[in-house]
Design a protein around this motif. Sequence first.
Motif: not given
Length: 201
Positions: A86-98
Amino acid sequence: MVALSEIAARSSWIFDLDGTLTVAVHDFAAIRRALEIPAGADILGHLGSLCEEESASRYRQLELMEEELCVQTMAATGALSLFQLLRRRGVRLGVVTRNTRRNALRTLEHIGLGAYFHAGDILGREEALAKPHPDGIFRLASRWGVAASETVMVGDYRFDLEAGRAAGAATVHVDVSGAFPWPELTDVAVGSLGELALLIG
């Protein structure tokens, strides 16, 4: 249903933390017993229903238990290969956690994935309404300047998938057991993050 090819092409991905990016270590039945919460009840929902003083006390107990678990887990199978892709593709990454944001940051560092996220893209239960509410997905989508319907929500539990559906996101269910009990909420079902990497690679 959102096709795998469309999911693979999306540039904004949101992940649950515990049990999705990590090997599951939470014994929720034991946590409920320790906090005197009825079997099967939503832990956060129950604590939120208590009077302010009792709620605050039990939240502190919960946070102590969660803090201990931060360093008892490891990265889920295939997590690193997926994030490298995903990093190689330039994807934005996020986390939503309880979980709490503090614990999320500690956990991500402990399992070796902290460098893949901007700190502002990690939302704990203090920053967003708890899943299955889609608030966290909407918040990250707004931060990134995209529609929530353009994101991908990846999780191991019904609450993650329900939040994704409510936001209009594509949903990926990671279930190491292979049972996949919520097909109506799932666009893509995989047994591991490594399998997901192979499918979209």
